[in-house]
Design a protein around this motif. Structure first.
Motif, PDB file in Angstrom:
ATOM      1  N   GLN A   1       0.845  -1.197   0.000  1.00 53.17           N
ATOM      2  CA  GLN A   1       0.000   0.000   0.000  1.00 53.17           C
ATOM      3  C   GLN A   1       0.879   1.245   0.000  1.00 53.17           C
ATOM      4  O   GLN A   1       1.948   1.284   0.627  1.00 53.17           O
ATOM      5  N   GLU A   2       0.427   2.248  -0.705  1.00 54.30           N
ATOM      6  CA  GLU A   2       1.212   3.458  -0.929  1.00 54.30           C
ATOM      7  C   GLU A   2       1.739   4.091   0.359  1.00 54.30           C
ATOM      8  O   GLU A   2       2.888   4.532   0.424  1.00 54.30           O
ATOM      9  N   SER A   3       0.945   4.108   1.409  1.00 59.71           N
ATOM     10  CA  SER A   3       1.366   4.762   2.657  1.00 59.71           C
ATOM     11  C   SER A   3       2.525   4.028   3.342  1.00 59.71           C
ATOM     12  O   SER A   3       3.142   4.572   4.261  1.00 59.71           O
ATOM     13  N   TYR A   4       2.840   2.806   2.915  1.00 56.67           N
ATOM     14  CA  TYR A   4       3.934   2.030   3.506  1.00 56.67           C
ATOM     15  C   TYR A   4       5.165   1.954   2.602  1.00 56.67           C
ATOM     16  O   TYR A   4       6.171   1.358   2.979  1.00 56.67           O
ATOM     17  N   ARG A   5       5.094   2.542   1.424  1.00 61.53           N
ATOM     18  CA  ARG A   5       6.236   2.506   0.506  1.00 61.53           C
ATOM     19  C   ARG A   5       7.334   3.446   0.996  1.00 61.53           C
ATOM     20  O   ARG A   5       7.066   4.445   1.648  1.00 61.53           O
ATOM     21  N   GLY A   6       8.568   3.112   0.657  1.00 60.42           N
ATOM     22  CA  GLY A   6       9.701   3.942   1.033  1.00 60.42           C
ATOM     23  C   GLY A   6      10.103   3.801   2.491  1.00 60.42           C
ATOM     24  O   GLY A   6      10.854   4.618   3.013  1.00 60.42           O
TER      25      GLY A   6
ATOM     26  N   LYS B   1       9.326   2.317 -16.449  1.00 59.19           N
ATOM     27  CA  LYS B   1       9.181   3.654 -15.853  1.00 59.19           C
ATOM     28  C   LYS B   1       9.189   3.624 -14.319  1.00 59.19           C
ATOM     29  O   LYS B   1       9.265   4.676 -13.690  1.00 59.19           O
ATOM     30  N   ASN B   2       9.149   2.439 -13.705  1.00 57.86           N
ATOM     31  CA  ASN B   2       9.128   2.334 -12.243  1.00 57.86           C
ATOM     32  C   ASN B   2      10.565   2.280 -11.717  1.00 57.86           C
ATOM     33  O   ASN B   2      11.066   1.258 -11.275  1.00 57.86           O
ATOM     34  N   THR B   3      11.226   3.429 -11.747  1.00 54.37           N
ATOM     35  CA  THR B   3      12.639   3.489 -11.369  1.00 54.37           C
ATOM     36  C   THR B   3      12.848   3.255  -9.883  1.00 54.37           C
ATOM     37  O   THR B   3      13.901   2.731  -9.490  1.00 54.37           O
ATOM     38  N   ALA B   4      11.882   3.595  -9.051  1.00 53.98           N
ATOM     39  CA  ALA B   4      12.026   3.343  -7.603  1.00 53.98           C
ATOM     40  C   ALA B   4      12.143   1.848  -7.347  1.00 53.98           C
ATOM     41  O   ALA B   4      13.017   1.400  -6.597  1.00 53.98           O
ATOM     42  N   ALA B   5      11.281   1.056  -7.977  1.00 52.75           N
ATOM     43  CA  ALA B   5      11.350  -0.402  -7.816  1.00 52.75           C
ATOM     44  C   ALA B   5      12.641  -0.948  -8.422  1.00 52.75           C
ATOM     45  O   ALA B   5      13.285  -1.820  -7.844  1.00 52.75           O
ATOM     46  N   GLN B   6      13.048  -0.432  -9.572  1.00 50.43           N
ATOM     47  CA  GLN B   6      14.300  -0.889 -10.187  1.00 50.43           C
ATOM     48  C   GLN B   6      15.479  -0.657  -9.251  1.00 50.43           C
ATOM     49  O   GLN B   6      16.354  -1.523  -9.121  1.00 50.43           O
TER      50      GLN B   6
END
Length: 151
Positions: free
Chosen positions: A89-94, A124-129
């Motif tokens: 979930q977005e609020s737990y990313r990073g 385009k998902n550079t954060a995951a890469q």
């Protein structure tokens, strides 16, 4: 940093899994057909030869899921696996959850006889890469190509 724990998914988790899958498909701009998703999910939940599904949790709260599916490859020396879907979930990313998920999956691979672990990531998902490169996933400079086999 969020402390993640993992619960093997069961049939009773279908409702939350379908909710998360819908969110993931929306994020990835994938077509979501709930009946098809429910059927495919039921298959992997009931047949251990296909793979495993885990809920990613923060305490007792489900915050995502990860699906590991099995294959076999001569090139990769036997049984291999694909991190088919990984959603947080977005609020737990990073917050280190993704790293915890990868470490968890790597830790279960030997007991499942897995020789190689694969995943795919949107260009385009550079954060995951960046996360995947940190944990030493390599780009083979190949394209994953797909042909749908329709009934």
């Amino acid at each position: 940093m969020t402390e993640a724990n993992f619960k093997i998914a069961e049939k009773s988790d279908t409702k939350i899994l379908v909710k998360f899958i819908g969110e993931f498909y929306e994020f990835e701009h994938l077509k979501f057909d709930e009946s098809i998703v429910r059927t495919a999910l039921a298959n992997v939940l009931h047949d251990d030869s296909l793979g495993r599904v885990w809920l990613i949790q923060n305490g007792d709260e489900a915050i995502g899921y990860v699906v590991l599916t099995f294959g076999y490859s001569l090139e990769f020396r036997g049984r291999d696996a694909f991190i088919d879907e990984l959603y947080i979930q977005e609020s737990y990313r990073g917050q280190g959850v993704g790293m915890s998920v990868i470490q968890f999956i790597e830790s279960v691979c030997p007991s499942l006889g897995i020789q190689a672990l694969h995943l795919e990531v949107e260009r385009k998902n550079t954060a995951a890469q960046n996360l995947y490169r940190k944990v030493v996933f390599k780009d083979h400079d190949r394209y994953l190509m797909t042909k749908w086999i329709a009934n």
